[in-house]
Scaffold this motif. Sequence first.
Motif, PDB file in Angstrom:
ATOM      1  N   SER A  34      -4.356  -0.283   0.377  1.00 57.69           N
ATOM      2  CA  SER A  34      -3.595  -1.379  -0.222  1.00 57.69           C
ATOM      3  C   SER A  34      -3.361  -2.456   0.835  1.00 57.69           C
ATOM      4  O   SER A  34      -3.550  -2.223   2.031  1.00 57.69           O
ATOM      5  CB  SER A  34      -2.260  -0.855  -0.727  1.00 57.69           C
ATOM      6  N   HIS A  43      -1.459  -0.620  -8.307  1.00 59.61           N
ATOM      7  CA  HIS A  43      -2.651  -1.394  -7.965  1.00 59.61           C
ATOM      8  C   HIS A  43      -2.385  -2.881  -8.110  1.00 59.61           C
ATOM      9  O   HIS A  43      -2.816  -3.676  -7.285  1.00 59.61           O
ATOM     10  CB  HIS A  43      -3.814  -0.985  -8.870  1.00 59.61           C
ATOM     11  N   SER A  88      -0.441  -4.030  -5.150  1.00 60.71           N
ATOM     12  CA  SER A  88      -1.137  -4.102  -3.874  1.00 60.71           C
ATOM     13  C   SER A  88      -2.273  -5.121  -3.899  1.00 60.71           C
ATOM     14  O   SER A  88      -2.710  -5.562  -2.857  1.00 60.71           O
ATOM     15  CB  SER A  88      -1.658  -2.718  -3.497  1.00 60.71           C
TER      16      SER A  88
END
Lengths: 522, 309
Positions: free
Chosen positions: A481, A513, A516
């Motif tokens: 990330s 997700h 990040s």
Amino acid sequence: MTESARQTLLTIEGLTKAYPGVVANDDVSFAIGEGEVHALLGENGAGKSTLVKMIYGLVRPDAGRMVLRGAPFAPPQPSAARAAGVAMVFQHFSLFEALSVAENVALGMEQAPKQRELAARIAQVSEDYGLPLDPYRLVGDLSAGERQRVEIIRCLLQDPKLLIMDEPTSVLTPQEVAILFDTLRKLAAEGTAILYISHKLEEIRALCDAATILRRGKVVATCNPREQTARELAEMMVGATLATPSRAEATPGAAVLEIGGLTVTPANPFGTALRDITLTLRAGEVMGIGGVAGNGQDELLAALSGETRTEPGAIRLKGKPIGDAGPNARRALGLLCAPEERLGHAAAPDMTLIENATLTATIRKGLVSGGFVRWPAARRFAEEVIATFDVRTPGPEVAARALSGGNLQKFVIGREVMQSPEVLVVNQPTWGVDAAAAAAIRQAILDLAAQGAAVIVISQDLDEIMEVADSFAALNAGRLSAPVATQGLTLERIGLMLGGAHGMHEADLDEAHRHSHPEGAA
Amino acid sequence: MIGSIDPVLLVASLMIASTPILLAAIGEMVVEKAGVLNLGVEGMMIVGAICGFIAAVKTGSPLAGFLGGALAGAAMAALFALLTQVFQSNQVATGLALTLFGLGLSSLIGQGYNGIRPPATARLDLGPLSDIPVLGRMLFSHDWMVYASLGLVAAVWAFLRYSRAGLILRAVGESHDAAHALGYRVVRIRVLALMFGGACAGLGGAYLSLVRVPQWTEGMTAGAGWIALAIVVFASWKAGRVLLGAYLFGGVTVLQLNLQAAGVAIPVQYLSMAPYLITILVLVVISADRSRVALNAPAMLGRNFHASR
């Protein structure tokens, strides 16, 4: 359930076990009630493992006796302990990667039913306790949390009266820990006693009803962990006051290490591919890379150390492409690494500390001239590492194998730190190391950063990352990330970045997700 | 020229030629599945060959010969087990030593047995099956040991795949620490597997001296034990592929002998190396997917176990 209402399940009286040169357990006595969650605390080498192995029938005591539900209990082997209702979830060493979940479960049972029947029972139990698991998958393909479920289900299928858990949370994300604790509380409510071994004191305070603390094989205290602070518990374990690592405020300098689009295919079938890893590391910065084991940590370390070669431009050290350089070329440029596995990777077990020091330090310390090793200089360097890092050893000519885990870890970290690297990468620097040694290693990392070196700490211990790192990035299924500052970061947020509990919080995973990768890759 | 080779006879002699290697390889596969690497197959085979030969000659019974061969092979394996499992010696070095020891021991025992014919091993009467034209002569007119070896392959396959004991054996080969932690007797299981492997190698050796050749000559195994070892690895520890590899090797061996006899214009050296090349090539192509092979390979292969923890 109140304390007085509990029936005593297992009483241990005066258990003693000595190995050549060391008394692992010395007159250990305590009792566990039915439905009680009982913590067993102690540093490495305090004798916790030997004690539970005696309860599980893997080791026979020299003296003392055990009473299980009023009857004398002395299992000659694990199958006898299992028959008496004692089950154990191991820290490691108990699953077979190339076998399926059902086969693994069958191996831990006395009378295993047919595979199809067993698969149905696994599905049943995993549903009852909220531990989803596919019985036909290979264990080698499972995440650490899922592997642990295999072990727990293997125990639950035998309807245990006492469940022993050895360091169960060391490889789990915070969410997976929460699921595990729910399961354990449910079991305890049904009357199953749980003997819980852990280093993580906050978890013990949250989960356990009672704690027995071992130091050098002896019981030094029994207490209710809810009435103690974590610090008090730690000091009871160590028998001394603990120093917290201190860090100086520092402003990061120029970028020293740049990784861009690093993609690596793993060599072994259960390895993880690294996908498009990008990060920038500045001088004086400590970056913590968190993630559950098996998400690419080992592969990332190998790519950084030069054990795995990549595209030259994928890794740049001070602007110089080094992706295709070997470990020695990287060491010469100032990039040093300390891998996770102490014996066999970071150190050669049967070689002396002097030889082990020479193996990585020849270049930066100039330990070779004209093709010959300068042994006096090598010895001085090894002695320097031993003195600076307080490595407890009879001398530098002792084989690495002879050192305890914590001492060897101090040595292998110290060996790299003392070469004054510009970039240091460490994987699990305090894995299996007791509190005092862990604090010393973390302090060394912070001091190194204060002198202007950049450090990457790959760790599964989130408390450790919060303690030493300035920025945090999560490694999940081989993807890294974007790093965020650790200041103000909560454990919940980190848990989401790590991908939540495997297979349970798909929504959270997606959210993580999005967090990040703000741009979003559609 | 090539027309002078009779395909029926070729297949029939193929089965005979392959049986010793098949027996040795299937035994070694079980040993390796338990996580032990025994490089002494050649030595166990040749000791089995001479001991089986002597037993058959002395008693006049081929059955006693095969039993003697199996016992001698198992005894050699027991020696290996004592050294590696109890005294923790290095498996590779001990295996090589076992081969050299077996070659020497067999020539010593075999003094005075050169040039004797052993009692003939009976054909298995398969009744009407043997009377089928062509197929009957190819497949159904052999001695009982050929069918016993095929039955053994099927039994090993089923044992490893379906039985609990087979599961435990595979588990020991996959992770001896885990198996020990669960309370399985790693050393005992490995010793038993080794004895089985030794008995199979001994049987294979006895088949060489009693049926295939049939007589005793020094060093008569001529590398059959080594090719059995290679077949196990290239067959990626699968019983079916071991069968395929052994029959392929036996087949090409018989074929090249026939080609030599027919006077084909290929140098003899090329023909002689053909069985080794072709067998390894075919098995390598079959097991080209490395990740799947690694999955089937016993992870603890060749590693010693010591219950110190």
